[in-house]
Design a protein around this motif. Structure first.
Motif, PDB file in Angstrom:
ATOM      1  N   SER A  14      -2.484 -12.569   1.728  1.00  0.00           N
ATOM      2  CA  SER A  14      -1.091 -12.425   1.312  1.00  0.00           C
ATOM      3  C   SER A  14      -0.543 -11.145   1.924  1.00  0.00           C
ATOM      4  CB  SER A  14      -0.966 -12.375  -0.228  1.00  0.00           C
ATOM      5  OG  SER A  14      -1.602 -11.206  -0.725  1.00  0.00           O
ATOM      6  N   ASP A  15       0.763 -11.116   2.045  1.00  0.00           N
ATOM      7  CA  ASP A  15       1.395  -9.952   2.639  1.00  0.00           C
ATOM      8  C   ASP A  15       1.452  -8.805   1.636  1.00  0.00           C
ATOM      9  OD1 ASP A  15       1.785 -11.174   5.048  1.00  0.00           O
ATOM     10  OD2 ASP A  15       3.787 -11.936   4.522  1.00  0.00           O
ATOM     11  N   ILE A  16       1.285  -7.603   2.168  1.00  0.00           N
ATOM     12  CA  ILE A  16       1.459  -6.384   1.396  1.00  0.00           C
ATOM     13  C   ILE A  16       2.607  -5.623   2.045  1.00  0.00           C
ATOM     14  CG2 ILE A  16       0.385  -4.243   0.580  1.00  0.00           C
ATOM     15  CD1 ILE A  16      -2.326  -5.590   0.925  1.00  0.00           C
ATOM     16  N   ARG A  17       3.587  -5.249   1.288  1.00  0.00           N
ATOM     17  CA  ARG A  17       4.769  -4.610   1.838  1.00  0.00           C
ATOM     18  C   ARG A  17       4.371  -3.330   2.575  1.00  0.00           C
ATOM     19  NH1 ARG A  17      10.207  -4.968   1.052  1.00  0.00           N
ATOM     20  NH2 ARG A  17      11.440  -3.053   1.369  1.00  0.00           N
ATOM     21  N   GLY A  18       4.793  -3.232   3.837  1.00  0.00           N
ATOM     22  CA  GLY A  18       4.509  -2.043   4.639  1.00  0.00           C
ATOM     23  C   GLY A  18       3.093  -1.998   5.184  1.00  0.00           C
ATOM     24  N   PHE A  19       2.353  -3.108   5.098  1.00  0.00           N
ATOM     25  CA  PHE A  19       0.952  -3.149   5.556  1.00  0.00           C
ATOM     26  C   PHE A  19       0.868  -4.121   6.731  1.00  0.00           C
ATOM     27  CE2 PHE A  19      -3.566  -2.433   4.125  1.00  0.00           C
ATOM     28  CZ  PHE A  19      -4.178  -3.105   5.165  1.00  0.00           C
ATOM     29  N   SER A  20       0.540  -3.605   7.923  1.00  0.00           N
ATOM     30  CA  SER A  20       0.370  -4.443   9.112  1.00  0.00           C
ATOM     31  C   SER A  20      -1.117  -4.630   9.359  1.00  0.00           C
ATOM     32  CB  SER A  20       1.038  -3.791  10.329  1.00  0.00           C
ATOM     33  OG  SER A  20       0.810  -4.566  11.496  1.00  0.00           O
ATOM     34  N   THR A  21      -1.613  -5.847   9.127  1.00  0.00           N
ATOM     35  CA  THR A  21      -3.043  -6.126   9.242  1.00  0.00           C
ATOM     36  C   THR A  21      -3.447  -6.309  10.703  1.00  0.00           C
ATOM     37  OG1 THR A  21      -3.025  -7.202   7.095  1.00  0.00           O
ATOM     38  CG2 THR A  21      -4.891  -7.676   8.533  1.00  0.00           C
ATOM     39  N   LYS A  22      -4.675  -5.811  11.065  1.00  0.00           N
ATOM     40  CA  LYS A  22      -5.205  -6.003  12.416  1.00  0.00           C
ATOM     41  C   LYS A  22      -6.582  -6.652  12.400  1.00  0.00           C
ATOM     42  CE  LYS A  22      -5.887  -3.699  16.864  1.00  0.00           C
ATOM     43  NZ  LYS A  22      -5.784  -2.430  17.620  1.00  0.00           N
ATOM     44  N   TYR A  23      -7.471  -6.265  11.480  1.00  0.00           N
ATOM     45  CA  TYR A  23      -8.828  -6.812  11.423  1.00  0.00           C
ATOM     46  C   TYR A  23      -9.107  -7.334  10.019  1.00  0.00           C
ATOM     47  CZ  TYR A  23      -9.489  -4.096  15.718  1.00  0.00           C
ATOM     48  OH  TYR A  23      -9.346  -3.573  16.971  1.00  0.00           O
ATOM     49  N   LEU A  24      -9.836  -8.466   9.972  1.00  0.00           N
ATOM     50  CA  LEU A  24     -10.274  -9.042   8.708  1.00  0.00           C
ATOM     51  C   LEU A  24     -11.793  -9.202   8.726  1.00  0.00           C
ATOM     52  CD1 LEU A  24      -7.584 -11.849   8.179  1.00  0.00           C
ATOM     53  CD2 LEU A  24      -7.659  -9.579   7.110  1.00  0.00           C
ATOM     54  N   PHE A  25     -12.454  -8.625   7.713  1.00  0.00           N
ATOM     55  CA  PHE A  25     -13.910  -8.749   7.554  1.00  0.00           C
ATOM     56  C   PHE A  25     -14.159  -9.601   6.317  1.00  0.00           C
ATOM     57  CE2 PHE A  25     -13.181  -4.898   9.908  1.00  0.00           C
ATOM     58  CZ  PHE A  25     -14.201  -4.825  10.819  1.00  0.00           C
ATOM     59  N   ARG A  26     -15.059 -10.590   6.451  1.00  0.00           N
ATOM     60  CA  ARG A  26     -15.306 -11.514   5.344  1.00  0.00           C
ATOM     61  C   ARG A  26     -16.806 -11.679   5.099  1.00  0.00           C
ATOM     62  NH1 ARG A  26     -10.950 -14.414   8.063  1.00  0.00           N
ATOM     63  NH2 ARG A  26      -9.102 -14.526   6.698  1.00  0.00           N
ATOM     64  N   THR A  27     -17.177 -11.675   3.828  1.00  0.00           N
ATOM     65  CA  THR A  27     -18.529 -12.004   3.389  1.00  0.00           C
ATOM     66  C   THR A  27     -18.503 -12.218   1.880  1.00  0.00           C
ATOM     67  OG1 THR A  27     -20.855 -11.350   3.474  1.00  0.00           O
ATOM     68  CG2 THR A  27     -19.292  -9.628   2.962  1.00  0.00           C
ATOM     69  N   GLY A  28     -19.292 -13.208   1.407  1.00  0.00           N
ATOM     70  CA  GLY A  28     -19.386 -13.475  -0.031  1.00  0.00           C
ATOM     71  C   GLY A  28     -18.067 -13.813  -0.669  1.00  0.00           C
ATOM     72  N   GLY A  29     -17.104 -14.311   0.098  1.00  0.00           N
ATOM     73  CA  GLY A  29     -15.805 -14.661  -0.464  1.00  0.00           C
ATOM     74  C   GLY A  29     -14.811 -13.512  -0.469  1.00  0.00           C
ATOM     75  N   TYR A  30     -15.261 -12.271  -0.258  1.00  0.00           N
ATOM     76  CA  TYR A  30     -14.362 -11.118  -0.225  1.00  0.00           C
ATOM     77  C   TYR A  30     -13.792 -10.947   1.185  1.00  0.00           C
ATOM     78  CZ  TYR A  30     -15.903  -9.577  -4.843  1.00  0.00           C
ATOM     79  OH  TYR A  30     -16.161  -9.512  -6.204  1.00  0.00           O
ATOM     80  N   THR A  31     -12.589 -10.421   1.258  1.00  0.00           N
ATOM     81  CA  THR A  31     -11.943 -10.144   2.537  1.00  0.00           C
ATOM     82  C   THR A  31     -11.474  -8.692   2.549  1.00  0.00           C
ATOM     83  OG1 THR A  31     -11.180 -12.432   2.754  1.00  0.00           O
ATOM     84  CG2 THR A  31     -10.053 -10.764   4.085  1.00  0.00           C
ATOM     85  N   LEU A  32     -11.899  -7.951   3.561  1.00  0.00           N
ATOM     86  CA  LEU A  32     -11.498  -6.563   3.759  1.00  0.00           C
ATOM     87  C   LEU A  32     -10.502  -6.519   4.904  1.00  0.00           C
ATOM     88  CD1 LEU A  32     -11.903  -3.480   3.206  1.00  0.00           C
ATOM     89  CD2 LEU A  32     -13.735  -3.560   4.928  1.00  0.00           C
ATOM     90  N   ALA A  33      -9.297  -6.048   4.620  1.00  0.00           N
ATOM     91  CA  ALA A  33      -8.242  -5.973   5.629  1.00  0.00           C
ATOM     92  C   ALA A  33      -8.071  -4.523   6.066  1.00  0.00           C
ATOM     93  CB  ALA A  33      -6.925  -6.522   5.065  1.00  0.00           C
ATOM     94  N   LEU A  34      -8.050  -4.298   7.382  1.00  0.00           N
ATOM     95  CA  LEU A  34      -7.835  -2.968   7.954  1.00  0.00           C
ATOM     96  C   LEU A  34      -6.586  -3.035   8.837  1.00  0.00           C
ATOM     97  CD1 LEU A  34     -11.495  -2.013   9.003  1.00  0.00           C
ATOM     98  CD2 LEU A  34     -10.311  -1.511   6.843  1.00  0.00           C
ATOM     99  N   GLY A  35      -5.703  -2.082   8.712  1.00  0.00           N
ATOM    100  CA  GLY A  35      -4.477  -2.073   9.500  1.00  0.00           C
ATOM    101  C   GLY A  35      -3.793  -0.730   9.434  1.00  0.00           C
ATOM    102  N   THR A  36      -2.461  -0.760   9.640  1.00  0.00           N
ATOM    103  CA  THR A  36      -1.667   0.465   9.628  1.00  0.00           C
ATOM    104  C   THR A  36      -0.370   0.223   8.869  1.00  0.00           C
ATOM    105  OG1 THR A  36      -0.672  -0.143  11.746  1.00  0.00           O
ATOM    106  CG2 THR A  36      -2.593   1.331  11.814  1.00  0.00           C
ATOM    107  N   ARG A  37       0.271   1.326   8.508  1.00  0.00           N
ATOM    108  CA  ARG A  37       1.568   1.234   7.835  1.00  0.00           C
ATOM    109  C   ARG A  37       2.644   0.874   8.856  1.00  0.00           C
ATOM    110  NH1 ARG A  37       3.747   6.543   4.962  1.00  0.00           N
ATOM    111  NH2 ARG A  37       4.064   7.142   7.159  1.00  0.00           N
ATOM    112  N   TRP A  38       3.554   0.003   8.395  1.00  0.00           N
ATOM    113  CA  TRP A  38       4.702  -0.362   9.236  1.00  0.00           C
ATOM    114  C   TRP A  38       5.857  -0.792   8.346  1.00  0.00           C
ATOM    115  CZ3 TRP A  38       7.958  -4.404  10.122  1.00  0.00           C
ATOM    116  CH2 TRP A  38       8.725  -4.344  11.319  1.00  0.00           C
ATOM    117  N   PRO A  39       7.073  -0.359   8.615  1.00  0.00           N
ATOM    118  CA  PRO A  39       7.499   0.536   9.704  1.00  0.00           C
ATOM    119  C   PRO A  39       7.224   2.002   9.362  1.00  0.00           C
ATOM    120  CG  PRO A  39       9.368  -0.065   8.365  1.00  0.00           C
ATOM    121  CD  PRO A  39       8.189  -0.812   7.787  1.00  0.00           C
ATOM    122  N   GLY A  40       7.614   2.879  10.269  1.00  0.00           N
ATOM    123  CA  GLY A  40       7.421   4.314  10.090  1.00  0.00           C
ATOM    124  C   GLY A  40       6.206   4.809  10.850  1.00  0.00           C
ATOM    125  N   THR A  41       5.867   6.063  10.601  1.00  0.00           N
ATOM    126  CA  THR A  41       4.704   6.669  11.249  1.00  0.00           C
ATOM    127  C   THR A  41       3.450   5.893  10.876  1.00  0.00           C
ATOM    128  OG1 THR A  41       5.732   8.849  11.153  1.00  0.00           O
ATOM    129  CG2 THR A  41       3.344   8.768  11.497  1.00  0.00           C
TER     130      THR A  41
END
Length: 440
Positions: free
Chosen positions: A296-323
């Motif tokens: 699902s979308d998170i306001r101001g969160f731009s996702t780049k990588y998704l890691f999955r195991t055991g049903g969990y998902t770890l999202a790594l990204g950067t803030r957007w817009p802005g610095t």
């Protein structure tokens, strides 16, 4: 009555004649000059003889001495010519008595000096796949078996599989050098049924777990890509081959049979725009993909990588817009709403490098993320799986670029961090480094 004239008429000293006179008793000899008395007193010491007489006597003495010298010289010459009489020869001077010297006791040679001990072996961790974590020496601690390399001087670099003690991180054994021009890509190892299965460029081998001794081998039609244990199988290893001539290798007999279809969970995903990193080990239990579509979308969160195991998902990204600021979020199984999301670290966001983290891992109770500072190197942070609370945040053992790092391995209370020719081992509870392989 007058004294009678003595009859003597000669000098009592030199017997020279003189004329006695009446009533005169004291006379002086006209020849030797001595005085004497006719009444009997001792004559006085005569004076020096007249010069003529003295010269005459001196000449006689000199002549006698000269004659003696001449006679002595003539006698010596005659003695030399005749060889001389049997004169006793002087005895040779005996040599001086020998002074006794103190003799040093014999030197007993000691044992030869021990040869210098070789310096510590310099190995490099070269594992591109998954290390084997298995108790090799039976001490109850998981040991590490993986691919290492060693420089051999003029002979170049040798690649082989080696086992390392999980407590001391010292080498337990090593296999013979791997074959092929690019062994670092094709040498993989996996533990199964109390043995080790090792692949080379065109071979799969069975190794003894305790010693690394080769027990058998099966040729391959092409280079191996992956070793995988089929779910529920306790004796076999599936070998994925580049030309799709896959095999199922039996660890009991060191034989193989064709297995063209990959067992569940063993097939390697094909390369695509969603491939997270081409160097990331396909054997890693946590999958990774490039994606901008989180659950699902998170306001101001731009996702780049998704890691999955055991049903969990770890999202790594950067803030957007802005610095741009690196962000992290975790999704629970079947839940589109994130459990939590936050800046990757509690440090000042302006100190963080403005790129998305590329390495993450999920375990049963934590998530691990590697991130970088704009100045100051890389850090590894552990957060609680369900709350996101920071457990620890420590600098990485290496401060150089993270471009060669693709994955973490977390198991048995330890975090294994492979980077720059070394495998660093951290305590999962504290983040402290407890050892490593290929480190100085």
């Amino acid at each position: 009555m007058a004294r009678p004239v003595p009859r003597a008429s000669r000098c009592p000293h030199c017997n020279a004649p003189f004329t006695p006179q009446a009533a005169k008793t004291h006379y002086v000899c006209g020849y030797c000059g001595h005085a004497f008395d006719l009444d009997g007193p001792h004559p006085a010491r005569p004076g020096p003889p007249p010069p003529a007489q003295a010269n005459r006597q001196a000449l006689m003495v000199v002549a006698g001495v000269a004659a003696m010298v001449v006679m002595g010289g003539v006698g010596a010459a005659v003695a030399l010519l005749k060889g001389g009489p049997d004169e006793p020869r002087p005895r040779p001077t005996p040599p001086p008595a020998a002074v006794p010297r103190s003799v040093a006791p014999p030197v007993v040679p000691g044992p030869p000096p021990e040869p210098p001990k070789p310096g510590p072996e310099r190995l490099q961790w070269a594992e591109r796949g998954a290390p084997a974590f298995v108790d090799v020496n039976g001490d109850g601690t998981e040991d590490i078996v993986g691919h290492v390399s060693r420089h051999e001087g003029a002979s170049g670099v040798q690649h082989f599989i080696a086992a390392f003690d999980g407590r001391t991180f010292q080498k337990l054994w090593e296999s013979s050098p791997s074959e092929g021009p690019d062994a670092s890509r094709h040498t993989k190892v996996i533990a199964q049924n109390g043995h080790l299965v090792m692949s080379e460029q065109r071979t799969v081998n069975l190794l003894e777990l305790e010693t690394g001794k080769r027990l058998g081998r099966v040729p391959l039609t092409d280079s191996p890509r992956r070793l995988c244990i089929p779910p529920g199988d306790t004796t076999s290893v599936w070998v994925e081959v580049v030309d799709h001539q896959h095999l199922l290798f039996d660890t009991r007999t060191a034989t193989a049979k064709p297995a063209p279809r990959a067992p569940k969970g063993c097939a390697t995903p094909p390369l695509s725009p969603q491939t997270c990193n081409m160097s990331r080990p396909a054997e890693h239990p946590t999958s990774c993909e490039r994606s901008s579509y989180p659950p699902s979308d998170i306001r101001g969160f731009s996702t780049k990588y998704l890691f999955r195991t055991g049903g969990y998902t770890l999202a790594l990204g950067t803030r957007w817009p802005g610095t741009q600021v690196p962000l992290v979020a975790l999704y629970a199984p079947g839940n589109r709403k994130p459990l939590w999301h936050d800046t990757v670290s509690e440090k000042d966001p302006l100190l963080l490098r403005d790129t998305a983290p590329e390495v993450g891992e999920i375990t049963q109770d934590a998530v691990y993320v590697v991130y970088e500072l704009e100045k100051g190197g890389a850090y590894l942070i552990r957060r609680d799986l369900r709350t996101g609370a920071v457990v620890w945040d420590v600098p990485m053992p290496e401060t150089r670029s993270l471009t060669m790092m693709t994955a973490l391995w977390v198991r048995g209370g330890r975090v294994y961090v492979p980077m720059w020719g070394a495998l660093h081992v951290l305590d999962a509870a504290t983040g402290e480094r407890i050892g490593g392989i290929g480190t100085e």
